[in-house]
Design an enzyme around this catalytic site. Structure first.
Site, mmCIF file in Angstrom:
data_model
loop_
_atom_site.group_PDB
_atom_site.id
_atom_site.type_symbol
_atom_site.label_atom_id
_atom_site.label_comp_id
_atom_site.label_asym_id
_atom_site.label_seq_id
_atom_site.Cartn_x
_atom_site.Cartn_y
_atom_site.Cartn_z
ATOM 1 N N PHE A 128 0.857 -1.187 0.000
ATOM 2 C CA PHE A 128 0.000 0.000 0.000
ATOM 3 C C PHE A 128 0.898 1.244 0.000
ATOM 4 O O PHE A 128 1.863 1.317 0.772
ATOM 5 C CB PHE A 128 -0.915 -0.015 1.223
ATOM 6 C CG PHE A 128 -2.002 1.022 1.136
ATOM 7 C CD1 PHE A 128 -3.156 0.775 0.419
ATOM 8 C CD2 PHE A 128 -1.850 2.256 1.739
ATOM 9 C CE1 PHE A 128 -4.164 1.731 0.315
ATOM 10 C CE2 PHE A 128 -2.850 3.225 1.642
ATOM 11 C CZ PHE A 128 -4.005 2.962 0.927
ATOM 12 N N ASP A 199 0.758 -4.266 8.783
ATOM 13 C CA ASP A 199 -0.364 -3.368 8.523
ATOM 14 C C ASP A 199 -1.609 -4.250 8.381
ATOM 15 O O ASP A 199 -1.712 -5.067 7.453
ATOM 16 C CB ASP A 199 -0.092 -2.564 7.243
ATOM 17 C CG ASP A 199 -1.158 -1.500 6.991
ATOM 18 O OD1 ASP A 199 -2.310 -1.697 7.433
ATOM 19 O OD2 ASP A 199 -0.838 -0.483 6.342
ATOM 20 N N TYR A 224 -11.732 2.592 9.765
ATOM 21 C CA TYR A 224 -12.919 2.903 8.945
ATOM 22 C C TYR A 224 -13.270 1.827 7.938
ATOM 23 O O TYR A 224 -14.208 1.990 7.180
ATOM 24 C CB TYR A 224 -12.754 4.255 8.244
ATOM 25 C CG TYR A 224 -11.451 4.448 7.488
ATOM 26 C CD1 TYR A 224 -11.280 3.915 6.220
ATOM 27 C CD2 TYR A 224 -10.406 5.170 8.050
ATOM 28 C CE1 TYR A 224 -10.091 4.096 5.526
ATOM 29 C CE2 TYR A 224 -9.216 5.366 7.365
ATOM 30 C CZ TYR A 224 -9.058 4.822 6.102
ATOM 31 O OH TYR A 224 -7.891 5.004 5.430
ATOM 32 N N LYS A 225 -12.501 0.741 7.897
ATOM 33 C CA LYS A 225 -12.783 -0.332 6.930
ATOM 34 C C LYS A 225 -13.679 -1.366 7.608
ATOM 35 O O LYS A 225 -14.837 -1.095 7.900
ATOM 36 C CB LYS A 225 -11.478 -0.891 6.388
ATOM 37 C CG LYS A 225 -10.752 0.162 5.533
ATOM 38 C CD LYS A 225 -9.348 -0.203 5.116
ATOM 39 C CE LYS A 225 -8.789 0.904 4.232
ATOM 40 N NZ LYS A 225 -7.336 0.825 4.078
ATOM 41 N N ARG A 372 -12.630 -4.384 -7.564
ATOM 42 C CA ARG A 372 -12.474 -4.942 -6.225
ATOM 43 C C ARG A 372 -13.841 -5.025 -5.544
ATOM 44 O O ARG A 372 -14.596 -4.049 -5.524
ATOM 45 C CB ARG A 372 -11.532 -4.030 -5.446
ATOM 46 C CG ARG A 372 -10.844 -4.654 -4.282
ATOM 47 C CD ARG A 372 -9.803 -3.700 -3.728
ATOM 48 N NE ARG A 372 -10.385 -2.458 -3.233
ATOM 49 C CZ ARG A 372 -9.876 -1.726 -2.237
ATOM 50 N NH1 ARG A 372 -8.760 -2.117 -1.648
ATOM 51 N NH2 ARG A 372 -10.449 -0.608 -1.847
HETATM 52 C C1 LIG Z 1 -6.524 1.931 3.835
HETATM 53 C C2 LIG Z 1 -5.113 1.645 4.143
HETATM 54 C C3 LIG Z 1 -4.319 2.589 4.796
HETATM 55 C C4 LIG Z 1 -4.875 3.956 5.082
HETATM 56 O O1 LIG Z 1 -4.041 4.786 5.780
HETATM 57 P P1 LIG Z 1 -4.612 6.205 6.261
HETATM 58 O O2 LIG Z 1 -3.535 6.822 7.003
HETATM 59 O O3 LIG Z 1 -5.863 5.935 7.033
HETATM 60 O O4 LIG Z 1 -5.012 6.979 5.019
HETATM 61 C C5 LIG Z 1 -3.025 2.223 5.132
HETATM 62 N N1 LIG Z 1 -2.540 1.002 4.822
HETATM 63 C C6 LIG Z 1 -3.283 0.092 4.157
HETATM 64 C C7 LIG Z 1 -2.721 -1.251 3.855
HETATM 65 C C8 LIG Z 1 -4.580 0.385 3.785
HETATM 66 O O5 LIG Z 1 -5.300 -0.501 3.121
#
Ligand SMILES: *Cc1c(COP(=O)(O)O)cnc(C)c1O
Length: 413
Positions: A128, A199, A224-225, A372
């Site tokens: 990511f 992560d 938030y996911k 997705r």
């Molecule tokens: C959604 C996501 C993030 C989001 O990071 P933010 O700081 O909340 O924008 C980070 N890492 C992964 C793997 C994600 O899927």
């Protein structure tokens, strides 16, 4: 040849679904099949009521007294303890704070300090973006003391040399849904003297995790996911108890101080997880997150995972049944190796997703060509999977994606 899957089969699965009652705890919009809970989870009904209470009573009436009277000051720890139950950690190993990106920065920097003489942060290409960007920012700040090294996933174990300070991986890949072997890679990292930082943005609330049993050192993840904490919800971070007093993160704000209200000049980190905090927590956002996690914490993660695997398999089987040869498949077919999403590929992927959204089936698109679809077992039914593929078949049969209005890219995809 196996018999074709019917709508009646899906209805039967819904009747036997032990998680079916959870759907009623969410505020789902009419006419929408929401396959994007892996990007932004839906609104729990309890969150609406909780926010009204926090605004009207705690903020509106009790004001500053609420830091003590309503326990605002310990909310990061309370929400953290709830999240710990969902990810297989101890209650005092997790706090909710800041964003995933900021928490990555804190823990990457802390890990580098814990492994003096080693400068490599090992990760994979296509991780990511924010994970890689945060390492790059730290490397710029520290000059030659940090090097980001990217190796393909099948070579990671071999790349764990004595130069590596930290193995930084996203446990479930955001685009392909492929799962890394947390226990195996952690063992390899430890054998090489390196730390691990996972992560969990696409793992927490999506599959069974056992951070403690797997020996994980550090972790971060999104609120938030799958945790349904609301747009831009605070993230969380995890530090294994054995490391907590050795971890020094660089964002040494006053909320991480041993005695914030002593107002002394010199920073002294709090014991335990509190030192991972930086500034004043967002109480509205944490209150919303607490309600989201509470729903998740009430569910049996084994049942969540079983339904998630079943829905992903069902979606893939229906796509093959209704649209043979139309899409590439970018996720593992074996559900044991796949997170809670299915990723298809198609050259017209963006427009197809837009045409599906116009029909009320919400998925998302990840460049260059990935469609997705996230499966969130607490509020989706097997019949939703049926109708999602039914709509996809209609989009393809009518070539709806060729319409001009579906082809202009918005800022957020
Ligand atoms: C959604 C996501 C993030 C989001 O990071 P933010 O700081 O909340 O924008 C980070 N890492 C992964 C793997 C994600 O899927």
């Amino acid at each position: 040849m196996t018999a074709a899957i019917t709508l009646q089969d899906c209805q039967a699965l819904d009747r036997d679904d032990p998680l079916a009652p959870f759907r009623d705890r969410f505020d789902l919009p009419d006419g929408v099949i929401y396959l994007d809970g892996n990007s932004l989870g839906v609104l729990p009904k309890a969150t609406r009521a909780r926010l009204q209470q926090v605004v009207a009573q705690e903020w509106g009436t009790d004001l500053i007294r609420s830091w003590n009277a309503h326990g605002w000051i310990t909310l990061p720890q309370r929400v953290g303890a709830l999240i710990a139950g969902v990810i297989g950690a101890e209650p005092d190993e997790v706090v909710a704070a800041d964003s995933t990106s900021v928490n990555l920065f804190k823990l990457i920097a802390a890990a580098v300090r814990m492994r003096p003489g080693r400068r490599v942060i090992l990760s994979e290409p296509g991780n990511f973006p924010t994970d890689l960007y945060m390492v790059q920012g730290l490397a710029e700040l520290l000059g030659g003391q940090v090097e980001l090294r990217l190796v393909e996933r099948d070579r990671i174990a071999d790349a764990l040399t004595d130069e590596v300070a930290l193995l930084l991986l996203t446990h479930v890949h955001y685009k392909t849904g492929a799962i890394h072997d947390m226990r195996g890679l952690t063992e390899r990292a430890h054998a090489a003297g390196a730390l691990t930082l996972w992560d969990l943005s696409h793992s927490a609330g999506a599959l069974e995790l056992s951070l403690s049993a797997d020996g994980a050192d550090l972790a971060v993840g999104c609120g938030y996911k799958y945790l349904n904490g609301g747009p831009g919800a605070p993230a969380f971070l995890y530090v294994a108890k054995r490391h907590q007093d050795a971890v020094r993160q660089p964002l040494s704000g006053w909320m991480g101080h041993a005695a914030p209200f002593a107002f002394t000049d010199a920073y002294e980190p709090a014991p335990g997880m509190a030192r991972q905090l930086c500034g004043t927590p967002s109480i509205l956002a944490l209150s919303a997150l607490e309600e989201g996690v509470r729903v998740m914490a009430d569910a049996h993660m084994g049942a969540v995972r079983a339904k998630s695997r079943r829905m992903g398999d069902l979606f893939l089987a229906l796509v093959e049944q209704r649209l043979p040869g139309t899409f590439g498949i970018a996720c593992p077919r074996d559900s044991a190796r796949r997170g809670s999403q299915v990723s298809l590929t198609h050259g017209e992927g963006y427009a197809i997703v837009q045409a599906l959204i116009a029909r009320g089936v919400v998925g998302d698109f990840r460049a260059p060509d990935v469609l997705r679809f996230g499966f969130t077992p607490l509020y989706l039914r097997h019949t939703d999977v049926w109708y999602a593929v039914d709509n996809l078949a209609a989009v393809m049969a009518g070539q709806e994606y060729t319409e001009r209005r579906f082809r202009d890219r918005a800022v957020v995809t």
